[in-house]
Design an enzyme around this catalytic site. Sequence first.
Site, PDB file in Angstrom:
ATOM      1  N   CYS A 166       3.615 -29.345 -27.042  1.00 16.68           N
ATOM      2  CA  CYS A 166       2.244 -30.033 -26.882  1.00 16.68           C
ATOM      3  C   CYS A 166       1.024 -28.913 -26.259  1.00 16.68           C
ATOM      4  O   CYS A 166      -0.131 -29.125 -26.474  1.00 16.68           O
ATOM      5  CB  CYS A 166       2.316 -30.980 -25.810  1.00 16.68           C
ATOM      6  SG  CYS A 166       3.480 -32.316 -26.399  1.00 16.68           S
TER       7      CYS A 166
ATOM      8  N   HIS B 178      -4.579 -32.766 -23.041  1.00 19.14           N
ATOM      9  CA  HIS B 178      -3.571 -33.214 -23.828  1.00 19.14           C
ATOM     10  C   HIS B 178      -3.306 -34.766 -23.679  1.00 19.14           C
ATOM     11  O   HIS B 178      -3.345 -35.240 -22.790  1.00 19.14           O
ATOM     12  CB  HIS B 178      -2.071 -32.481 -23.764  1.00 19.14           C
ATOM     13  CG  HIS B 178      -1.117 -33.198 -24.262  1.00 19.14           C
ATOM     14  ND1 HIS B 178      -1.232 -33.278 -25.897  1.00 19.14           N
ATOM     15  CD2 HIS B 178       0.196 -33.618 -24.159  1.00 19.14           C
ATOM     16  CE1 HIS B 178      -0.057 -33.900 -26.263  1.00 19.14           C
ATOM     17  NE2 HIS B 178       0.764 -33.969 -25.102  1.00 19.14           N
TER      18      HIS B 178
ATOM     19  N   ASN C  35       0.104 -39.800 -29.078  1.00 18.65           N
ATOM     20  CA  ASN C  35       0.449 -38.552 -28.903  1.00 18.65           C
ATOM     21  C   ASN C  35       0.527 -37.596 -30.126  1.00 18.65           C
ATOM     22  O   ASN C  35       1.607 -38.009 -30.631  1.00 18.65           O
ATOM     23  CB  ASN C  35       1.437 -38.457 -27.665  1.00 18.65           C
ATOM     24  CG  ASN C  35       1.942 -36.956 -27.327  1.00 18.65           C
ATOM     25  OD1 ASN C  35       1.552 -35.963 -27.893  1.00 18.65           O
ATOM     26  ND2 ASN C  35       2.843 -36.830 -26.303  1.00 18.65           N
TER      27      ASN C  35
HETATM   28  O1  UT7 Z   1       3.489 -34.943 -24.853  1.00 24.59           O
HETATM   29  C1  UT7 Z   1       4.641 -34.651 -24.299  1.00 24.59           C
HETATM   30  C2  UT7 Z   1       4.541 -35.092 -22.839  1.00 24.59           C
HETATM   31  N1  UT7 Z   1       4.999 -36.498 -22.993  1.00 24.59           N
HETATM   32  C3  UT7 Z   1       4.650 -37.076 -21.869  1.00 24.59           C
HETATM   33  O2  UT7 Z   1       3.939 -36.737 -21.092  1.00 24.59           O
HETATM   34  C4  UT7 Z   1       5.033 -38.390 -21.708  1.00 24.59           C
HETATM   35  C5  UT7 Z   1       5.324 -38.884 -20.087  1.00 24.59           C
HETATM   36  N2  UT7 Z   1       5.803 -40.204 -20.078  1.00 24.59           N
HETATM   37  C6  UT7 Z   1       5.351 -41.364 -20.062  1.00 24.59           C
HETATM   38  O3  UT7 Z   1       4.214 -41.368 -20.872  1.00 24.59           O
HETATM   39  C7  UT7 Z   1       5.834 -42.539 -19.643  1.00 24.59           C
HETATM   40  O4  UT7 Z   1       7.144 -42.358 -18.865  1.00 24.59           O
HETATM   41  C8  UT7 Z   1       6.481 -43.666 -20.785  1.00 24.59           C
HETATM   42  C9  UT7 Z   1       5.168 -44.023 -21.299  1.00 24.59           C
HETATM   43  C10 UT7 Z   1       7.211 -42.725 -21.705  1.00 24.59           C
HETATM   44  C11 UT7 Z   1       7.184 -44.556 -20.211  1.00 24.59           C
HETATM   45  O5  UT7 Z   1       6.719 -45.354 -19.152  1.00 24.59           O
HETATM   46  P1  UT7 Z   1       7.097 -45.720 -17.780  1.00 24.59           P
HETATM   47  O6  UT7 Z   1       6.073 -46.328 -16.975  1.00 24.59           O
HETATM   48  O7  UT7 Z   1       7.653 -44.511 -17.081  1.00 24.59           O
HETATM   49  O8  UT7 Z   1       8.379 -46.671 -17.961  1.00 24.59           O
HETATM   50  P2  UT7 Z   1       9.903 -46.626 -17.795  1.00 24.59           P
HETATM   51  O9  UT7 Z   1      10.447 -45.658 -18.851  1.00 24.59           O
HETATM   52  O10 UT7 Z   1      10.244 -46.462 -16.239  1.00 24.59           O
HETATM   53  O11 UT7 Z   1      10.348 -47.919 -18.323  1.00 24.59           O
HETATM   54  C12 UT7 Z   1       9.962 -49.252 -17.559  1.00 24.59           C
HETATM   55  C13 UT7 Z   1      10.681 -50.468 -18.361  1.00 24.59           C
HETATM   56  C14 UT7 Z   1      12.066 -50.182 -18.603  1.00 24.59           C
HETATM   57  O12 UT7 Z   1      12.853 -51.512 -18.686  1.00 24.59           O
HETATM   58  P3  UT7 Z   1      13.500 -51.686 -17.163  1.00 24.59           P
HETATM   59  O13 UT7 Z   1      14.835 -50.662 -17.096  1.00 24.59           O
HETATM   60  O14 UT7 Z   1      12.475 -51.712 -16.047  1.00 24.59           O
HETATM   61  O15 UT7 Z   1      14.149 -53.206 -17.653  1.00 24.59           O
HETATM   62  C15 UT7 Z   1      12.118 -49.686 -20.102  1.00 24.59           C
HETATM   63  O16 UT7 Z   1      13.488 -50.281 -20.693  1.00 24.59           O
HETATM   64  O17 UT7 Z   1      10.039 -50.572 -19.538  1.00 24.59           O
HETATM   65  C16 UT7 Z   1      11.078 -50.721 -20.692  1.00 24.59           C
HETATM   66  N3  UT7 Z   1      10.295 -50.008 -21.860  1.00 24.59           N
HETATM   67  C17 UT7 Z   1       9.631 -50.843 -22.798  1.00 24.59           C
HETATM   68  N4  UT7 Z   1       9.387 -52.003 -22.829  1.00 24.59           N
HETATM   69  C18 UT7 Z   1       8.508 -52.491 -23.668  1.00 24.59           C
HETATM   70  C19 UT7 Z   1      10.341 -48.674 -22.194  1.00 24.59           C
HETATM   71  N5  UT7 Z   1       9.839 -48.753 -23.612  1.00 24.59           N
HETATM   72  C20 UT7 Z   1       9.187 -49.998 -23.710  1.00 24.59           C
HETATM   73  C21 UT7 Z   1       8.390 -50.395 -24.674  1.00 24.59           C
HETATM   74  N6  UT7 Z   1       8.168 -51.853 -24.709  1.00 24.59           N
HETATM   75  N7  UT7 Z   1       8.039 -49.736 -25.647  1.00 24.59           N
END
Ligand code: UT7
Length: 332
Positions: free
Chosen positions: A117, A257, A287
Amino acid sequence: MSSEKTGVGILGLGKSLPEKVLTNSDLEKMVDTSDEWIVKRTGIQKRRLLEKNQPLYELGVDAANKAMADAGITAEEIDLVIVTTETPDYLAPSMACIIQGKIGAKNAAAFDLNAACSGFMYALTVAKQFIDTGFYKHILIVACEGLSRVVDWKDRATCVLFGDGAGAAVVGPVEQGYGIQAIEMGADGTMGHNITIPCLYMNEEDAAKREHENKNVIWMDGSEVFKFAVRTMAYASEKVIADSNLTLDDIKLIIPHQANSRIIEGAAKRLGVPESKVYVNVQEYGNISSACIPIALNEAVEKGLVSKGDNIVLVGFGGGLTWASSMIRWGK
Ligand code: UT7
């Protein structure tokens, strides 16, 4: 300021996005997710996707032609083509050679650069060195990414985040006092396992992380990358502002980004800048890796948010893990 062209800056910009739109409600039919979750956690509402048989270089060529037209130079005046991508159509020939051939930049050398990225920002730094030394005059950077091709469409943790597109910039001499004033660039390979896209080899650990049949897909530890991204966006922005002997008050716009609106909000809060000073279009495209920054910059210029003499900060972070930023005094 003298009109002598001893600065190095951006002479022209172009962008190209595929026509096909995938909305959050389309994704609701594909994986167990919701528009509400995606918008709340990422800010993304839709993304653009390449058609199945559409080559990625097509977007790159379109963006490149627009950037050269905007700069008012011909393909034959380009000395070097750098393509930033982590999703090339071919490993050989490079995307840069394919695009060099298609646009008729027959006097240009060409190579691909992969800093995930941060790719566009790395390429801008490389371009500046070649122009500063007088080795080259005009360098075309084309950031093209087709993330939809390396996404596991059954993995809701990643498939909602990414999109496809291309952004291009012609870099060349600008008036003294304008153009790139400061650069910061770095990498921490010890954190690389947090975002991976295996290509021709993968270790057992990476194979095990991928639940479905197709193993050549993106995997990410979202929360680790999230923390890194907030920290790095704030640090890398502050660094180039300080290195330019400026303060945040002197900055017209920060163009980061576009990974997640919450990362951008977190970093803006850490920096102490109002969100109105930070350009966000993640809601439109998701992204698009290295293509995010040139596309966002092109949009900001088209909207009249950046004019001659404005100080702007471009800041990238991502796979590698890598980061890079630049403070530019807009010279057009
Ligand atoms: O360009 C490269 C750089 N990339 C980035 O900078 C991305 C950085 N990371 C992020 O943007 C975030 O961490 C994400 C958007 C990927 C995830 O958000 P989060 O708030 O960190 O969520 P999480 O991974 O902690 O997941 C929370 C919950 C989980 O369920 P439980 O374990 O709490 O029951 C996931 O299974 O959300 C669930 N989950 C979803 N639910 C509905 C994960 N993806 C989804 C989804 N829809 N698409």
